[in-house]
Design an enzyme around this catalytic site. Structure first.
Site, PDB file in Angstrom:
ATOM      1  N   CYS A 131       0.813  -1.226   0.000  1.00 38.34           N
ATOM      2  CA  CYS A 131       0.000   0.000   0.000  1.00 38.34           C
ATOM      3  C   CYS A 131       0.847   1.276   0.000  1.00 38.34           C
ATOM      4  CB  CYS A 131      -0.943  -0.011   1.201  1.00 38.34           C
ATOM      5  SG  CYS A 131      -0.189  -0.629   2.704  1.00 38.34           S
ATOM      6  N   HIS A 246      -2.912   6.251   4.559  1.00 38.53           N
ATOM      7  CA  HIS A 246      -1.484   6.358   4.862  1.00 38.53           C
ATOM      8  C   HIS A 246      -0.972   7.727   4.401  1.00 38.53           C
ATOM      9  CE1 HIS A 246      -1.559   2.239   5.861  1.00 38.53           C
ATOM     10  NE2 HIS A 246      -0.839   1.708   4.899  1.00 38.53           N
TER      11      HIS A 246
END
Ligand code: A2P
Length: 340
Positions: A131, A246
């Site tokens: 990710c 994130h």
């Protein structure tokens, strides 16, 4: 329009659930959806296009008649069942790290290296990158193409959902315990230390070189996706008490000089990117604002005045979406458009 049988392995997990939602939202031509999980999920259903579909227990016969199998149930499950799925004729898009660095398995971010998908023919598997890697390479691809990249230094601020549903629950439970002054109930389980009101510079296991596996994934995967096996990259990955999204502080040294306004314009026009860079008016991205969105958001664009051709970026994206489910579904879209 042709329709496809799609299996989702790990359908009850944080990423699996997002994969099913993404298939629905992007109107992927699904003939039959087969949600697969462990015995723990017997009796559960998943919602797809208004229907409740029973979850089935994953076994070696689960892939009969399946055209595309999206895997997100952990590396060992992929290691065992992805080859079985491919053998049964399905094309696997694997969200785990199990196959990512194998030479004959493509590692693909559609905005960056879509042509690599053709290599799926080797083993019937396409790997979905980590990710944190995905959002970084989406943001850096235009920089690489226009100015060349000499070196990357990245520090991440990663959400708990990257460690799965249980890790998100851990943040909730620890926060509750904290507010009730029950500090002895703040027990780390999925995340190595207490995550409520804390930062933990430890994602995945440590290697002998002092880096974590997550950090080495960012380094090695970036090199593979960019086809630059020697690109100098260094990473520090940190888990923070965020549920979803994130963030990354990315420092790049470019080969050629750049103009900041041109960088902003170019990044804003790049596929999958959106620039939010008006700091005086709170114009910078945060994980809560990126949550549920498809784009990789870029802000705090400024010169690193300590080196020649240095650039600082703040890069935020929804790790469950572009960092996992969306990227996998985009790969599946290219597979059906160009190869099936
Ligand atoms: P289950 O809910 O039945 O345990 P997360 O990353 O959010 O923790 O989710 C992991 C996903 O992987 C879940 O859907 C989980 O199913 C699935 N999973 C874990 N272990 C297995 C297994 N042995 N066989 C099949 N699915 C598994």
């Amino acid at each position: 329009m042709k329709e496809y049988n799609v299996a989702v392995v790990g359908a009850t997990g944080a990423v699996g659930e997002e994969m099913i939602l993404t298939l629905e939202q992007r109107n992927f031509p699904v003939k039959n959806l087969r949600p697969l999980a462990s015995e723990r999920s017997i009796g559960k259903t998943v919602k797809f296009k208004g229907e409740e579909i029973p979850v089935e227990v994953l076994d070696k016969d689960s892939f009969k008649g399946v055209d595309i199998a999206l895997f997100s149930a952990g590396g060992s499950i992929s290691g065992k069942f992805a080859p079985i799925a491919a053998e049964s004729g399905a094309i696997v898009v694997d969200n785990t790290s199990y196959f990512r660095m194998e030479k004959d398995v493509p590692l693909v971010v559609p905005e960056v290296n879509p042509d690599d998908i053709a290599m799926y023919k080797n083993r019937g598997i396409v790997a979905n990158p980590n990710c944190s890697t995905i959002q970084m390479v989406v943001a850096l691809k235009p920089i690489l193409d226009h100015y060349g990249i000499k070196r990357i230094v990245v520090s991440t601020y990663q959400a708990t959902s990257g460690a799965g549903r249980k890790a998100m629950e851990e943040l909730v439970e620890q926060t509750r315990a904290w507010f009730e002054f029950k500090f002895d109930e703040c027990k780390p389980v999925k995340i190595p230390k207490v995550i409520a009101f804390n930062c933990v510079p430890h994602i995945d296991v440590f290697f002998d070189n002092g880096y974590t596996k997550e950090e080495m994934k960012m380094i090695n995967e970036t090199r593979k996706i960019f086809h630059k096996p020697d690109l100098p990259v260094t990473a520090t990955c940190v888990r923070v008490p965020v549920f979803r999204g994130h963030s990354e502080s990315v420092n790049v040294e470019t080969e050629k000089p750049f103009d900041l306004d041109e960088v902003r314009r170019m990044l804003d026009e790049a596929p999958g990117c959106k620039v939010i860079d008006d700091p005086k008016n709170l114009g910078y991205p945060t994980p809560i604002e990126a949550s549920g969105k498809d784009e990789t958001f870029i802000g705090r664009i400024r010169r690193d005045e300590s080196v020649e051709n240095g650039l600082n970026l703040w890069v935020v994206s929804d790790n469950l979406r572009k960092g996992a489910a969306l990227n996998a579904v985009q790969i599946a879209e290219i597979l059906i458009r160009d190869y099936l």
